[in-house]
Design a protein around this motif. Structure first.
Motif, PDB file in Angstrom:
ATOM      1  N   THR A 143       0.827  -1.208   0.000  1.00  0.00           N
ATOM      2  CA  THR A 143       0.000   0.000   0.000  1.00  0.00           C
ATOM      3  C   THR A 143       0.862   1.260   0.000  1.00  0.00           C
ATOM      4  N   VAL A 144       1.893   1.248   0.849  1.00  0.00           N
ATOM      5  CA  VAL A 144       2.796   2.406   0.914  1.00  0.00           C
ATOM      6  C   VAL A 144       3.469   2.630  -0.434  1.00  0.00           C
ATOM      7  N   ARG A 153       4.059   5.677  -5.466  1.00  0.00           N
ATOM      8  CA  ARG A 153       4.121   5.710  -6.926  1.00  0.00           C
ATOM      9  C   ARG A 153       3.048   6.610  -7.519  1.00  0.00           C
ATOM     10  N   LEU A 154       1.867   6.614  -6.928  1.00  0.00           N
ATOM     11  CA  LEU A 154       0.801   7.478  -7.430  1.00  0.00           C
ATOM     12  C   LEU A 154       1.157   8.946  -7.251  1.00  0.00           C
ATOM     13  N   ARG A 203      11.132  -6.913  -3.305  1.00  0.00           N
ATOM     14  CA  ARG A 203      10.243  -6.295  -2.324  1.00  0.00           C
ATOM     15  C   ARG A 203       9.891  -4.896  -2.784  1.00  0.00           C
ATOM     16  N   LEU A 204       8.607  -4.702  -3.096  1.00  0.00           N
ATOM     17  CA  LEU A 204       8.185  -3.406  -3.616  1.00  0.00           C
ATOM     18  C   LEU A 204       8.412  -2.302  -2.599  1.00  0.00           C
ATOM     19  N   GLU A 205       8.272  -2.623  -1.294  1.00  0.00           N
ATOM     20  CA  GLU A 205       8.420  -1.582  -0.275  1.00  0.00           C
ATOM     21  C   GLU A 205       9.818  -1.022  -0.243  1.00  0.00           C
ATOM     22  N   GLY A 206      10.779  -1.820  -0.697  1.00  0.00           N
ATOM     23  CA  GLY A 206      12.163  -1.375  -0.638  1.00  0.00           C
ATOM     24  C   GLY A 206      12.656  -0.676  -1.860  1.00  0.00           C
TER      25      GLY A 206
END
Length: 325
Positions: free
Chosen positions: A2-3, A8-9, A319-322
């Motif tokens: 979510t973060v 990205r948005l 890992r997308l968060e990273g």
């Protein structure tokens, strides 16, 4: 997750805003559409009336604020030439460009992946050397020249395929598509192949390089040592790990194919967004040009986000968060 999506948005909004300023100023600072749209015999009063009706009498910053306010409401301007909303004109042409771009990318993947895989597994075979030599031609030959040669051979001399137009279409989800009819597919064949040639070469070389690099990894050596079959080693351990760079490039190339299909659409008289933008540039139809460029920016941003999300599906170690670190 979510973060990352929120980040990205927010980045996408900043990019869209910055690009809207660059595109608007760049397009509106070039040429005078009144000189093209108004007859040379028109007097000064008629010219001033045309300038006011088009909103060109306002300062550039004021024109941009008007454009930005309307864009937030889904209005990207009204075509000077067609006197219709620019967004409507582009959306009417978008299905033709999208099916051509997706057709080209489908061909490039179906042809390029197997050839690149073979060339990577057997780099010294005569067939592999032929494949790599052919890929150089795909990079080198100009798109417009290849298109003209395809028309000359398959349309003029052999008469197998139609040279121009979109052919018969069928309706699906309220949109006209050519690939749903045989006649439409025959019209689509040559322009899709023409667009795909460069992409095929790119996928071949990228896949081959990935295979050659992956075959030297320890986990592949261990898989062989365990007695796994060559097919399992290739398609489970090698193929899966080369997909990440391939997906990245194919995703970005999809955006560029949509954006830069102008030459192919012009050669084959394909009624897509590319042909519309060329016609609009010729008459300085500024609202259509700006709307087209902004839609392309949004497409690239969306494709990049989809590619990033696909990373995590292909490789859980990503890992997308990273990514923002």
């Amino acid at each position: 997750m979510t973060v990352y999506l929120v980040r990205r948005l927010l980045q996408a909004l900043l990019v869209v805003f910055a690009m809207s300023v660059i595109v608007f100023v760049g397009v509106y600072a070039i040429g005078d559409p009144v000189e093209i749209l108004i007859s040379p015999d028109a007097d000064q009063i008629e010219r001033e009336r045309a300038v006011q009706s088009l909103g060109l009498d306002l300062p550039l910053w004021h024109q941009y604020l008007v454009f930005l306010g309307n864009a937030l409401q889904g209005d990207l301007g009204r075509s000077f030439v067609f006197n219709e909303p620019a967004l409507k004109l582009i959306l009417q042409r978008m299905p033709a460009t999208l099916e051509l771009a997706f057709g080209a990318m489908f061909i490039s993947i179906v042809v390029g992946l197997p050839l690149g895989l073979y060339a990577g597994l057997r780099p010294n075979s005569p067939v592999s050397k032929t494949i790599m030599a052919g890929s150089i031609l795909g990079f080198s030959l100009p798109t417009f020249w290849v298109g003209l040669m395809l028309i000359m051979v398959f349309a003029v001399q052999l008469g197998w395929l139609p040279s121009t137009g979109r052919g018969e279409t069928a309706t699906f989800l309220g949109v006209q598509w050519s690939f749903l009819t045989l006649n439409g597919l025959s019209h689509m064949a040559m322009p899709a192949i023409n667009l795909a040639l460069f992409k095929i070469s790119l996928v071949i070389r990228l896949t081959r390089a990935g295979v050659r690099e992956t075959m030297l990894m320890d986990y592949v050596k261990f898989a062989r040592a365990k007695g796994l079959s060559p097919a399992r080693v290739t398609f489970v351990h090698v193929f899966k790990n080369i997909l990440i760079p391939v997906v990245t490039v194919v995703g970005l190339e999809l955006g560029s194919t949509i954006a830069f299909s102008v030459v192919t659409e012009s050669v084959f008289a394909w009624p897509g967004m590319g042909k519309l933008i060329i016609d609009s540039i010729n008459v300085l139809d500024r609202p259509v040009i700006v709307a087209y460029l902004m839609i392309i920016v949004l497409m690239f941003i969306t494709i990049n986000l989809i590619v990033d999300l696909t990373y995590s599906l292909l490789d859980p170690r990503v890992r997308l968060e990273g990514k923002g670190a």
